[in-house]
Design a protein around this motif. Structure first.
Motif, mmCIF file in Angstrom:
data_model
loop_
_atom_site.group_PDB
_atom_site.id
_atom_site.type_symbol
_atom_site.label_atom_id
_atom_site.label_comp_id
_atom_site.label_asym_id
_atom_site.label_seq_id
_atom_site.Cartn_x
_atom_site.Cartn_y
_atom_site.Cartn_z
ATOM 1 N N HIS A 197 39.495 45.651 45.236
ATOM 2 C CA HIS A 197 38.820 44.740 43.960
ATOM 3 C C HIS A 197 38.176 43.581 44.519
ATOM 4 C CE1 HIS A 197 40.214 48.188 41.548
ATOM 5 N NE2 HIS A 197 41.468 47.747 41.452
ATOM 6 N N HIS A 205 44.356 41.555 40.913
ATOM 7 C CA HIS A 205 43.894 42.209 39.518
ATOM 8 C C HIS A 205 45.157 42.655 38.756
ATOM 9 C CE1 HIS A 205 42.067 44.860 36.751
ATOM 10 N NE2 HIS A 205 42.749 45.973 37.041
ATOM 11 N N SER A 255 35.949 42.208 41.844
ATOM 12 C CA SER A 255 35.651 43.292 40.972
ATOM 13 C C SER A 255 36.829 43.771 40.143
ATOM 14 C CB SER A 255 34.917 44.230 41.886
ATOM 15 O OG SER A 255 35.794 44.716 42.684
ATOM 16 N N SER A 278 34.528 42.010 45.926
ATOM 17 C CA SER A 278 33.211 42.199 46.363
ATOM 18 C C SER A 278 32.250 41.484 46.901
ATOM 19 C CB SER A 278 32.541 42.978 44.993
ATOM 20 O OG SER A 278 32.360 41.798 44.247
ATOM 21 N N GLU A 324 36.103 39.106 28.883
ATOM 22 C CA GLU A 324 35.664 38.953 30.342
ATOM 23 C C GLU A 324 35.788 37.501 30.760
ATOM 24 O OE1 GLU A 324 32.445 41.025 31.784
ATOM 25 O OE2 GLU A 324 32.576 42.535 29.961
ATOM 26 N N PRO A 358 38.372 47.636 38.094
ATOM 27 C CA PRO A 358 38.427 49.070 38.123
ATOM 28 C C PRO A 358 37.167 49.431 37.316
ATOM 29 C CG PRO A 358 40.744 48.647 38.058
ATOM 30 C CD PRO A 358 39.713 47.286 37.861
ATOM 31 N N ASP A 359 36.350 50.854 37.602
ATOM 32 C CA ASP A 359 35.323 51.006 36.579
ATOM 33 C C ASP A 359 35.979 51.532 35.169
ATOM 34 O OD1 ASP A 359 33.574 51.335 38.460
ATOM 35 O OD2 ASP A 359 33.966 53.291 39.159
ATOM 36 N N GLY A 360 35.113 50.743 34.203
ATOM 37 C CA GLY A 360 35.770 51.151 32.585
ATOM 38 C C GLY A 360 36.794 50.248 32.378
ATOM 39 N N TYR A 361 37.073 49.362 33.108
ATOM 40 C CA TYR A 361 38.328 48.417 32.796
ATOM 41 C C TYR A 361 38.033 47.532 31.587
ATOM 42 C CZ TYR A 361 41.829 44.422 32.866
ATOM 43 O OH TYR A 361 42.634 43.689 32.844
ATOM 44 N N ASP A 382 36.206 48.315 29.107
ATOM 45 C CA ASP A 382 36.043 49.260 27.924
ATOM 46 C C ASP A 382 37.423 49.830 27.173
ATOM 47 O OD1 ASP A 382 33.439 49.344 28.325
ATOM 48 O OD2 ASP A 382 33.355 51.067 29.738
#
Lengths: 179, 154
Positions: free
Chosen positions: A112, A42, B23, A114, A29, B25-28, B30
């Protein structure tokens, strides 16, 4: 798990894969956001973060432990970002302002993103800075890194970094005040 | 910060919250470690890649050989072009005995000769004249040199 323990496990063939998985989970991260703030898109960040960790895996044997593990990974990521942006400029024979425009369009697309209006304006103002100044600003402002840590990553003196950061802040405030 | 417009509000970075602008994507995060791990392991597998250097290294000897063979062939053809005169000269150097011996050992039929040689009317007449003038003894020798079994099939 501490970095020193992680390094020990990475050097052992039996635990190498497991330790690498842990390393990726620990740093993915931080490295992703570091890259994302530089290349904005992204999709490009996704490619680069993978490249960074593949390089970490490939050159693990060459990591001598003189610097901290995260400093070493950050340095690889920083180099990847700068060479990606340089290639982008050379590939399209575009002057700096056009690459800035292209990255700015990515922010406007809202894909992507926010952030609120101020954050978006701040990101666009940051794009007006030279790449190296922007990377220093990001590490200090967003990642709360100490100057000596940034100095180790960028191989620059603390004094030069302090000057660079203050110049960057001044420029951004000026741009956003006049905006 | 000082600005020219007194109504313009100066922007101060310290007054701004450090909210994340981007942001994912969801679950990226993981799925990312699995993708990276697979890619990392794949990257260390030995692979045979055709680099420019390797292609040159492989192709150069073959190209050199083709060039040498082509050059030698071209030079040879230039120095000895196959013409009717050359063939006559080459045949003149071969003795009659050698020719007879060669024909005797070679399994050539009369049809083979007829396929290769074409006679015109006048030449056949000359040939007949030559045969008319041949003596009986010479004819005996001549017939003895031929394979009679083959002649029966004409």
């Amino acid at each position: 798990m501490e970095d020193s323990e992680l390094i020990e496990k990475l050097k052992n063939e039996d635990t190498k894969n497991y330790a690498f998985n842990l390393l990726v989970r620990k740093y993915q991260e931080r490295i992703y956001w570091h890259i994302r703030k530089m290349v904005i898109s992204h999709e490009d960040s996704d490619d680069l973060v993978q490249e960074v960790f593949v390089k970490v895996w490939k050159y693990l044997d060459k990591f001598r432990g003189d610097s901290q593990l995260y400093t070493w990974i950050y340095r690889i990521a920083t180099n990847e970002c700068l060479s990606f942006l340089n290639k982008k400029k050379k590939r399209f024979f575009l002057p700096l302002v056009d690459v800035e425009k292209e990255l700015s369009t990515h922010i406007d697309s809202g894909h992507h993103y926010s952030g609120d209006e101020v954050q978006i304006k701040l990101q666009k103002a940051l794009l007006k800075l030279p790449d190296k100044q922007r990377i220093v600003f990001n590490m200090k402002y967003y990642d709360d890194m100490k100057y000596d840590q940034i100095a180790e990553i960028t191989n620059t003196s603390v004094g030069a970094l302090k000057a660079s950061y203050h110049h960057a802040v001044k420029k951004i405030e000026e741009i956003l005040t006049n905006n | 910060m000082e600005t020219n417009n007194p109504h313009k509000k100066s922007f101060k970075l310290e007054d701004t919250s450090k909210r994340e602008t981007f942001s994912v994507p969801d679950g990226y995060f993981d799925s990312l470690p699995t993708i990276i791990q697979a890619k990392a392991i794949e990257s260390t597998k030995p692979s045979f890649v055709f680099s420019k250097g390797l292609v040159l290294k492989l192709a150069l000897p073959a190209l050199l050989l083709v060039f040498i063979v082509g050059y030698v062939g071209y030079k040879f053809q230039q120095s000895s072009p196959i013409t009717d005169n050359n063939i006559e000269l080459m045949l003149a150097e071969i003795s009659t005995e050698e020719m007879v011996e060669y024909l005797d050992q070679t399994d050539l039929s009369s049809e083979d000769f007829l396929e290769l040689v074409s006679f015109e009317g006048e030449q056949i007449d000359d040939f007949s004249v030559e045969l008319k003038n041949i003596s009986d003894e010479e004819l005996e020798i001549l017939i003895g040199d031929f394979n009679l079994q083959k002649l029966e099939n004409i």
